[in-house]
Design a protein around this motif. Structure first.
Motif, PDB file in Angstrom:
ATOM      1  N   PRO A   1      -6.797   8.856  -3.842  1.00  0.00           N
ATOM      2  CA  PRO A   1      -7.313   8.085  -2.703  1.00  0.00           C
ATOM      3  C   PRO A   1      -6.192   7.773  -1.718  1.00  0.00           C
ATOM      4  CG  PRO A   1      -8.098   7.173  -4.777  1.00  0.00           C
ATOM      5  CD  PRO A   1      -7.042   8.174  -5.125  1.00  0.00           C
ATOM      6  N   GLU A   2      -6.432   8.068  -0.447  1.00  0.00           N
ATOM      7  CA  GLU A   2      -5.445   7.814   0.614  1.00  0.00           C
ATOM      8  C   GLU A   2      -6.083   6.939   1.677  1.00  0.00           C
ATOM      9  OE1 GLU A   2      -3.377   8.470   4.441  1.00  0.00           O
ATOM     10  OE2 GLU A   2      -5.454   8.988   3.934  1.00  0.00           O
TER      11      GLU A   2
ATOM     12  N   GLY B   1      -3.781   0.470   3.419  1.00  0.00           N
ATOM     13  CA  GLY B   1      -3.910   0.588   1.976  1.00  0.00           C
ATOM     14  C   GLY B   1      -2.595   0.753   1.247  1.00  0.00           C
TER      15      GLY B   1
ATOM     16  N   VAL C   1     -10.959   5.039   3.110  1.00  0.00           N
ATOM     17  CA  VAL C   1     -10.237   5.571   1.952  1.00  0.00           C
ATOM     18  C   VAL C   1     -10.929   6.853   1.518  1.00  0.00           C
ATOM     19  CG1 VAL C   1      -9.513   5.148  -0.425  1.00  0.00           C
ATOM     20  CG2 VAL C   1      -9.609   3.250   1.205  1.00  0.00           C
TER      21      VAL C   1
END
Length: 505
Positions: A292-293, A164, A307
């Motif tokens: 969000p990671e 991501g 996520v």
């Protein structure tokens, strides 16, 4: 790294290639920072320098190629377009003869012998030398503060195609302080770049850094953090190993080196960071500040955590050496570099944990690379009483180093080289009975990264799994009647290799 062992090969602390027991080896760590380590690796002829590849896709793809090959060189990527002039990325530090050099041992040891030497000299007594505070260091050659903060100038790659974002923290460690007890933890957790002045990091529940972070959150206080990007490889090995709760990794590294680690107080957080680190990022995690990671390709070979909302660190300052080197250890589908170094260190620590729990005659332990040194443990014992094998297996599965995210523990007799996957599975297939030789442990400590936990359970925060303990020893009550192995004795096998090894070339 070492030639394939024979069935029935003798193993254990006295079985070193040169005939010397582990206690007679004299280890020496020949480096104190990443640059000194590179100089030693170059002496071995195991460093490749590559120029002009992009962080967007090239470095990640190239890393995927080299990290699966045990004897591939260390690679230093230079002149990376669009990044800080002079900055570099180093990958695949733990391969070839570099493995022994990194741990300070001679090149003639097999991987099991190297792990045992590491256990005997470093982990058995867990010698500790506290760090030495100094006033300055190379890490402060450059300081970036205020509106000039921009973590995106460094060559942090997008490691996997499906990630991501860019992850500057893979071969790094986070320095934190327990707000109640005051001890310092150095732990390796993935660190994702959000933007110029914020990064996020994921920590699995139960890890020391997560326990500390949860304490700050409960207090509704900001957590000070210093992220060390570009440390020496020994420091990374310890930051990613199961050091006991309350013990600072700097102390253990000092004990291994026989000299204290030089640290400086980070100017804003006051946290101790290595004076000769390549890059240090310091700041605070404010309670409730999340973004969000992910996703990130993790060490089991999957995008296990997708996520999710994870805490964010607001960067207050960045320090770096001239021409800084980012150390990258991105996980791949195992076996890979992470599996190699974790196998050596974790195997030693698991064996030490079992022995200190009071289980006698543990001859060897190996945390297998194919399971990234967690999912499959092989334990060799000299059987002394009925139930000995299951005792060893259960302790291995639940001790500090074996408890997190395990799957299978196979316990064998001492004639099996448990580091050899073929020998281990052969013993399991021929000496165990599926109906009577397997114990199951339920509700064991796992992780959101575990791909086998159902989405519904993950959504509820249930990150537990089960363990299989497999007794692959000759059955105790009729062990003397068990058929003999049709392999030569260790002595005969060594003589045959010496006489006829040329036939394999």
């Amino acid at each position: 790294m070492d030639e394939k062992s024979d069935m029935g090969n003798a193993i254990g602390p006295a079985a070193f290639s040169d005939g010397k027991p582990g206690a007679e080896l004299k280890p020496k760590i020949a480096f104190t920072d990443l640059r000194e380590w590179i100089a030693e690796a170059k002496k071995l002829g195991e460093v490749r320098e590559v120029k002009g590849l992009s962080w967007q896709s090239d470095i990640g793809a190239a890393t995927e190629v080299v990290m699966h090959e045990e004897n591939a060189p260390c690679v230093i990527f230079e002149e990376i377009p669009g990044t800080l002039k002079g900055s570099k990325v180093l990958v695949n530090f733990f391969g070839g003869e570099r493995q022994k050099m990194t741990l300070g041992f001679p090149p003639n040891l097999s991987k099991l012998e190297l792990s045992e030497a590491f256990r005997v000299h470093y982990m058995a007594d867990l010698n500790r030398i506290p760090p030495r505070y100094v006033n300055d260091g190379p890490v402060f050659e450059n300081a970036i503060t205020g509106k000039d903060i921009d973590v995106t100038i460094f060559p942090a790659p997008k490691w996997h195609e499906g990630d991501g974002g860019r992850y500057i923290g893979t071969g790094s460690f986070n320095v934190t302080r327990d707000p109640d007890e005051g001890w310092i933890n150095c732990g390796t957790y993935r660190v994702m770049i959000h933007d110029k002045n914020t990064v996020g990091f994921y920590i699995s529940p139960g890890k020391h850094g997560r326990i500390q972070r949860d304490k700050y959150e409960a207090r509704r206080e900001p957590m000070p953090v210093a992220i060390v990007v570009g440390c020496d490889p020994m420091s990374l090995l310890m930051a990613s190993s199961e050091v006991p709760y309350g013990v600072c990794e700097y102390d253990v590294i000092g004990g291994i080196r026989g000299a204290p680690v030089d640290v400086v107080k980070a100017p804003i957080t006051g946290l101790p960071v290595p004076a000769n680190a390549e890059i240090v990022i310091e700041g605070f995690v404010e309670p409730g500040n999340v973004k969000p990671e992910g996703p990130f390709g993790e060490w089991m070979g999957y995008y296990g955590s997708d996520v999710r909302q994870e805490p964010v660190m607001d960067i207050k300052a960045i320090y770096h050496r001239n021409d800084p080197i980012l150390l990258g250890c991105a996980p791949q589908r195992p076996p890979d570099e992470i599996a190699r170094y974790r196998a050596l260190t974790r195997s030693a620590i698991v064996r030490e944990n079992i022995t200190k729990a009071g289980v006698p005659d543990v001859v060897a332990a190996w945390a297998h690379e194919i399971g990234t040194a967690r999912l499959l443990l092989g334990i060799a014992i000299k059987q002394r009483y009925p139930g000995h094998a299951m005792q060893a297996g259960h302790v291995a599965a639940m001790c500090h180093s074996g408890a997190y995210a395990g799957r299978y523990v196979i316990v064998t007799d001492d004639d099996i080289d448990v580091s050899n996957l073929e020998e281990l599975i052969w013993a399991m297939l021929t000496r165990s009975d599926p109906a009577t030789s397997i114990d199951i442990i339920h509700n064991a400590w796992s992780t959101p990264l575990d791909p086998r936990i159902e989405p519904e359970r993950k959504a509820k925060g249930d990150f537990t799994n089960s363990r299989a303990i497999i007794d692959a020893c000759r059955p105790w009550h009729w062990r003397d009647k068990f058929p003999k192995v049709n392999a030569p004795s260790p002595q005969a096998a060594r003589l045959a290799r010496q006489r006829f090894g040329y036939l394999l070339k």
